[in-house]
Design an enzyme around this catalytic site. Structure first.
Site, PDB file in Angstrom:
ATOM      1  N   GLN A  32      63.518  18.982  98.405  1.00 12.65           N
ATOM      2  CA  GLN A  32      62.875  19.603  97.249  1.00 12.65           C
ATOM      3  C   GLN A  32      63.437  21.002  96.989  1.00 12.65           C
ATOM      4  O   GLN A  32      64.112  21.581  97.845  1.00 12.65           O
ATOM      5  CB  GLN A  32      61.354  19.654  97.467  1.00 12.65           C
ATOM      6  CG  GLN A  32      60.934  20.203  98.812  1.00 12.65           C
ATOM      7  CD  GLN A  32      59.652  19.578  99.371  1.00 12.65           C
ATOM      8  OE1 GLN A  32      58.878  18.983  98.648  1.00 12.65           O
ATOM      9  NE2 GLN A  32      59.433  19.737 100.667  1.00 12.65           N
ATOM     10  N   HIS A  63      42.350  25.404 102.977  1.00 11.86           N
ATOM     11  CA  HIS A  63      42.540  25.075 104.395  1.00 11.86           C
ATOM     12  C   HIS A  63      41.217  24.915 105.138  1.00 11.86           C
ATOM     13  O   HIS A  63      41.075  24.025 105.983  1.00 11.86           O
ATOM     14  CB  HIS A  63      43.434  26.135 105.065  1.00 11.86           C
ATOM     15  CG  HIS A  63      44.869  26.024 104.636  1.00 11.86           C
ATOM     16  ND1 HIS A  63      45.669  27.101 104.393  1.00 11.86           N
ATOM     17  CD2 HIS A  63      45.621  24.931 104.392  1.00 11.86           C
ATOM     18  CE1 HIS A  63      46.873  26.678 104.025  1.00 11.86           C
ATOM     19  NE2 HIS A  63      46.862  25.378 104.008  1.00 11.86           N
ATOM     20  N   ASP A  87      53.264  24.522 105.775  1.00 16.28           N
ATOM     21  CA  ASP A  87      53.011  25.959 105.909  1.00 16.28           C
ATOM     22  C   ASP A  87      52.242  26.304 107.181  1.00 16.28           C
ATOM     23  O   ASP A  87      52.179  27.467 107.570  1.00 16.28           O
ATOM     24  CB  ASP A  87      52.273  26.493 104.668  1.00 16.28           C
ATOM     25  CG  ASP A  87      51.056  25.639 104.322  1.00 16.28           C
ATOM     26  OD1 ASP A  87      50.123  25.582 105.138  1.00 16.28           O
ATOM     27  OD2 ASP A  87      51.041  25.007 103.243  1.00 16.28           O
ATOM     28  N   ASP A 139      59.047  11.589 108.085  1.00 15.12           N
ATOM     29  CA  ASP A 139      58.296  11.076 106.937  1.00 15.12           C
ATOM     30  C   ASP A 139      56.939  10.548 107.411  1.00 15.12           C
ATOM     31  O   ASP A 139      56.869   9.762 108.362  1.00 15.12           O
ATOM     32  CB  ASP A 139      59.117   9.945 106.282  1.00 15.12           C
ATOM     33  CG  ASP A 139      58.575   9.583 104.911  1.00 15.12           C
ATOM     34  OD1 ASP A 139      57.367   9.792 104.646  1.00 15.12           O
ATOM     35  OD2 ASP A 139      59.367   9.095 104.086  1.00 15.12           O
ATOM     36  N   GLY A 140      55.889  10.991 106.747  1.00 11.54           N
ATOM     37  CA  GLY A 140      54.538  10.588 107.129  1.00 11.54           C
ATOM     38  C   GLY A 140      54.352   9.088 107.136  1.00 11.54           C
ATOM     39  O   GLY A 140      53.691   8.530 108.009  1.00 11.54           O
ATOM     40  N   ASP A 158      47.784  16.626 103.737  1.00 12.11           N
ATOM     41  CA  ASP A 158      48.005  17.845 102.943  1.00 12.11           C
ATOM     42  C   ASP A 158      49.390  17.718 102.329  1.00 12.11           C
ATOM     43  O   ASP A 158      50.362  18.294 102.808  1.00 12.11           O
ATOM     44  CB  ASP A 158      47.915  19.070 103.863  1.00 12.11           C
ATOM     45  CG  ASP A 158      48.171  20.371 103.103  1.00 12.11           C
ATOM     46  OD1 ASP A 158      48.114  20.363 101.866  1.00 12.11           O
ATOM     47  OD2 ASP A 158      48.432  21.381 103.764  1.00 12.11           O
ATOM     48  N   SER A 159      49.456  16.916 101.278  1.00  7.92           N
ATOM     49  CA  SER A 159      50.754  16.540 100.714  1.00  7.92           C
ATOM     50  C   SER A 159      51.041  17.325  99.445  1.00  7.92           C
ATOM     51  O   SER A 159      50.170  17.983  98.895  1.00  7.92           O
ATOM     52  CB  SER A 159      50.719  15.057 100.367  1.00  7.92           C
ATOM     53  OG  SER A 159      49.707  14.842  99.410  1.00  7.92           O
ATOM     54  N   ASP A 161      52.096  16.706  95.365  1.00  6.82           N
ATOM     55  CA  ASP A 161      51.541  15.744  94.410  1.00  6.82           C
ATOM     56  C   ASP A 161      52.332  14.428  94.467  1.00  6.82           C
ATOM     57  O   ASP A 161      53.423  14.384  95.025  1.00  6.82           O
ATOM     58  CB  ASP A 161      51.547  16.356  93.001  1.00  6.82           C
ATOM     59  CG  ASP A 161      50.406  17.359  92.844  1.00  6.82           C
ATOM     60  OD1 ASP A 161      49.284  17.025  93.254  1.00  6.82           O
ATOM     61  OD2 ASP A 161      50.638  18.466  92.332  1.00  6.82           O
TER      62      ASP A 161
END
Ligand code: SAM
Length: 288
Positions: A32, A63, A87, A139-140, A158-159, A161
């Site tokens: 990205q 959070h 993060d 990768d999740g 917590d992805s 969009d």
């Protein structure tokens, strides 16, 4: 506007803008486009593919709510899986719970982790080095496909969009694997966008979760920089009878977990109230 303003590119007809004091990083990772910059009011801001992910100023509502709510609703969560969240904010909040024995975090983009550690170190804090943390770059969806049955009590997604690299985390296949790897009282929470602008995100994904989880609902959090009113966090559990605990019970569980009253948004009352949905949001959930 002058050239030191940046405009978020999430919606085609509406945006928020930040005045950049200093651009710290602009790079294309393998996954990205990453921008991290300094602002006067919001502190440092992270954008991925032009969309705000986190600001130093308002990271706390998101959070605290994406973490404390599922952990305290479960009440005895020892093993937690975090997907995305590069993060470090979710990891730090999960590990505030002394009752948690293991937190596995699977983030696809090593650059997000490295840059967050370098430029926003207080968001992840000391959690990166906590012996209970296992941070995996991957990768999740690949991780959940391989994980053992019933190996986690809570999953927090917590992805980004559902565009680009995050899209797989909103699919039937992902939710099905999550249901399989959750323990019998297991809970999954997913960020589901801002229903005023993105109602389909909550509608479609709640329907999908409903195929694999007997109990599906959602709760809300007010996040200033996720513009458009309340943000929705999708909530699903394998135990249909796992109801919302009373405020006194939430408070007792928080105390047992070692939460020391230093939150800024979450409280037992706020947790309870967050499940009271304005009808325009409640209508996005599958009707029984
Ligand atoms: N709180 C933010 C929000 O709701 O907009 C999300 C923050 S977090 C930085 C989102 C992270 O999810 C990103 O770092 C991104 O790299 C990660 N991510 C996206 N797709 C992923 C996938 N398939 N597997 C693991 N992590 C993924």
């Amino acid at each position: 506007m002058t050239e030191n303003w940046i405009h978020e590119s999430l919606y085609p007809t509406w945006c928020q803008s930040f005045k950049i004091e200093k651009m710290l990083i602009e790079k294309k990772s393998a996954f990205q486009d990453i921008k991290l910059f300094e602002t006067a009011y919001h502190g440092r801001v992270l954008l991925l593919d032009g969309v705000v992910q986190v600001t130093e100023k308002d990271e706390f509502p998101y959070h605290e709510m994406i973490t404390h709510v599922p952990l305290l609703t479960h009440g005895a969560a020892k093993r937690v899986l975090i997907i995305g969240a590069g993060d470090g904010g979710v990891l730090r909040h999960v590990l505030m719970h002394r009752t948690v024995e293991k937190a596995v975090m699977v983030e696809i983009d090593a650059d997000v982790i490295d840059l967050s550690k370098q430029f926003m170190p207080q968001i992840g804090g000391a959690s990166w080095d906590d012996p209970r943390a296992d941070v995996i770059v991957g990768d999740g969806i690949a991780y959940v496909a391989k994980a053992e049955d019933a190996s986690f009590d809570v999953i927090i997604v917590d992805s980004t969009d559902p565009i680009g690299v995050g899209e797989v985390l909103f699919t039937d296949a992902f939710y099905q694997e999550c249901a399989r790897i959750l323990s019998p009282r297991g809970i999954i929470v997913n960020q589901c966008g801002v229903p005023f602008m993105q109602s389909e995100e909550l509608e479609v994904t709640s329907r999908r979760r409903r195929q694999f989880f007997p109990h599906v609902s959602a709760y809300v959090v007010s996040m200033p920089t996720y513009v458009g009113g309340f943000m929705a966090l999708g909530f699903a559990s394998k135990d249909a009878h796992l109801t919302l605990p009373a405020t006194s019970e939430i408070a007792a569980r928080a105390q047992a977990a070692g939460l020391n009253g230093d939150s800024f948004y979450w409280s037992p009352d706020v947790q309870h109230a967050a499940f009271a949905l304005p009808p325009y949001i409640g209508r996005c959930l599958p009707q029984r």
